[in-house]
Each structure stands twice: as C-alpha cells, then as structure tokens.
Write an enzyme that holds these catalytic residues in place. Sequence first.
Site, PDB file in Angstrom:
ATOM      1  N   SER A   1       2.072   0.651  -0.908  1.00  0.00           N
ATOM      2  CA  SER A   1       0.962   0.344  -0.007  1.00  0.00           C
ATOM      3  C   SER A   1       1.068  -1.113   0.469  1.00  0.00           C
ATOM      4  O   SER A   1       2.085  -1.502   1.031  1.00  0.00           O
ATOM      5  CB  SER A   1      -0.363   0.640  -0.712  1.00  0.00           C
ATOM      6  OG  SER A   1      -1.429   0.699   0.205  1.00  0.00           O
TER       7      SER A   1
ATOM      8  N   ASP B   1      -0.609  11.942   2.207  1.00  0.00           N
ATOM      9  CA  ASP B   1      -1.272  10.637   2.122  1.00  0.00           C
ATOM     10  C   ASP B   1      -2.472  10.595   3.065  1.00  0.00           C
ATOM     11  O   ASP B   1      -2.317  10.729   4.282  1.00  0.00           O
ATOM     12  CB  ASP B   1      -0.282   9.533   2.505  1.00  0.00           C
ATOM     13  CG  ASP B   1      -0.827   8.128   2.236  1.00  0.00           C
ATOM     14  OD1 ASP B   1      -2.060   7.957   2.130  1.00  0.00           O
ATOM     15  OD2 ASP B   1      -0.007   7.204   2.131  1.00  0.00           O
TER      16      ASP B   1
ATOM     17  N   HIS C   1      -1.197   9.292  -1.739  1.00  0.00           N
ATOM     18  CA  HIS C   1      -0.869   7.880  -1.554  1.00  0.00           C
ATOM     19  C   HIS C   1      -0.187   7.246  -2.760  1.00  0.00           C
ATOM     20  O   HIS C   1       0.333   6.143  -2.660  1.00  0.00           O
ATOM     21  CB  HIS C   1      -2.161   7.117  -1.247  1.00  0.00           C
ATOM     22  CG  HIS C   1      -1.949   5.725  -0.730  1.00  0.00           C
ATOM     23  ND1 HIS C   1      -1.233   5.453   0.415  1.00  0.00           N
ATOM     24  CD2 HIS C   1      -2.381   4.514  -1.216  1.00  0.00           C
ATOM     25  CE1 HIS C   1      -1.228   4.148   0.631  1.00  0.00           C
ATOM     26  NE2 HIS C   1      -1.900   3.552  -0.336  1.00  0.00           N
TER      27      HIS C   1
END
Length: 309
Positions: free
Chosen positions: A105, A239, A267
């Site tokens: 991320s 995601d 995610h």
Amino acid sequence: MHLDKSRWALMKPRTLTIDGDRVAYRVAGKGPVLLLVHGLAGNSLTWRYVTPPLAQRFTVLAPDLLGQGQSDKPQGEYSLGAHANMLRDLMDGLRHKRATIVGQSLGGGVAMQFAYQFPERCERLVLVNSGGLGREVTFYLRILTVPGFESVFPLFCTPRLRDAGNLVATWLNRAGVPSTPASQEIWRSYASLADAENRRAFFRSLHDVIDFKGQAVSALGRLYRAARLPTLIVWGADDPFIPVSHAVAAHKAILGSRLEIFKGVGHYPHCEAPDRFVKVLLDFITSTKPARRRVRSARSTKQRSNPHY
C-alpha cells in the site's frame, strides 16, 4: 531462527534514534535482508503471518514508519522522500548495506521512492497492492481529504468506540465467529486513529499522497527506470481500496517484472494468503540475481531532488 506468528506479534520492538526521532522496528532471522514496509495507519505487525517462515532464511527487518506504530510522531514532513531517507538511515544504523525491499500500500510508494533515491541500496523491489501507480483509490480515503474533515473525524473514532469494538471482537471470537485477517488489519488501522497524536500524523501523511480526486502522486512515468531492478508485483484481485488494473499497468511499464494476482484476496495478500505470498516471494528471490551498485554512505549520498519518485 524459527518464530511462530504469536512470538513475532508479542516481540517488543527495538528502537533506534535517527536525527532525534525514535524509530521502532522488529527484526528476526539471519541472512540477506528483507526490508518490509507497511501501509498507511499500519505498523510492523502487519507482517506477522509471513515473518516466521521468511526469518528462517533471511534477516527480516520491519520498521514502524515515523508517524505510525510505536515510532515517534514528529511535527516534520511525512513525504515519501522523508520516509525513504529514514529507511536508508535505519539501514545505516543497523549496518545493512543492501536489502530486498517489500512495500505494501503506502509502503509500496515508499519502496519505489527508496529505489529511486538509493538504487545502490536496493537489491530487488516487491510491490504489494501498492499506492502510487494510478489515480484511482477508494472513496473512503478521498473523503478524508475534504477540508475540515480532520476536525470532525474524532467524533467517529474515539477511545471509547475503539475499546467497545475490541470487546465485541473478543466476544465474537469466543463465540466461534473469528474475524478475518483483512478485517483485523482494517480495524487495527482505524483503532490507531483514536489517539490524537497518531491521527495528526495520519492526516499529514494522507494529504501528501491523496486528494479528493484520488492519488496525488504517480510513479508510472518513471517505472521504466526499474527495468534493471528485479521487480515483483503482487496484488489481490478483490482489493476494495486500489484497483488491480494498477498492477497490470505497472507490470507493462517495468520491463521484465513479474506479476502475481491472487484471486479471492483483497488489499492484504500477506495476511489473507500468507502461505502463497511466502512461496511467491521465495521463488522470486531465489530465481533472480540481486541488483548491485556501489554503496554510498548516508553522508555522501545526496537526496534526489524530486520528492515523489
């Protein structure tokens, strides 16, 4: 060195003071260095499922970025460049010359910035549901950037609500309804923002990379520079925060990169499918030669002028 995930989770972080700021980190194992970088409002515990097997073959180094986890929350900037500098200084302080850097991320954006600023320190690059690869991002993060939202956010995230949520989760777990790894990660991020100091640092970091239209910075225009750097892209097909199309675009932009899309995963591939994640990562590392450039010291290395890739 064998560690189970509970021992990693219970391990007390070590600390290193860098330019007056205390940086917390966890480290396990012995061998080539794997530098694991967490996402926004996260911390090093996010790697708890994959560290035990990785630590049997590598030195696993997982810091809490400044402004997050148990690291200090200074008033300074939280740009990608600043985070990359901190990682470089942490490696210098621990006497690690090079590392395979794995970023998830926001950590993916930091990892790309690190590879751009300090290519001689980066052996391989692994991007996991990474930020900084396209404009699109979930509405829930974009709404947080609306002017004034930071002042009202504490109404929705208080210590009392956090504690109540933790209690409910405990009851459900005892009743045989355990939470999923993904929901645990999301809740941990939310719960961390009940602390005012964490919240201030979070919003400073958020505004540096996201605005109401989406992600404010993109590495796509410079990804061709990573062609000489062994690169693995891992993404969860489901995601809900960053679309899988970003992984496909990055794979096309980086000549020779590898792309692994995990079906049925969101995610957090390293939490939701840790066994597959470890298998893919180990295969990538063992089948590629680390990039090698002459290592320069922190004092002799000048920061690249562009703060975003």
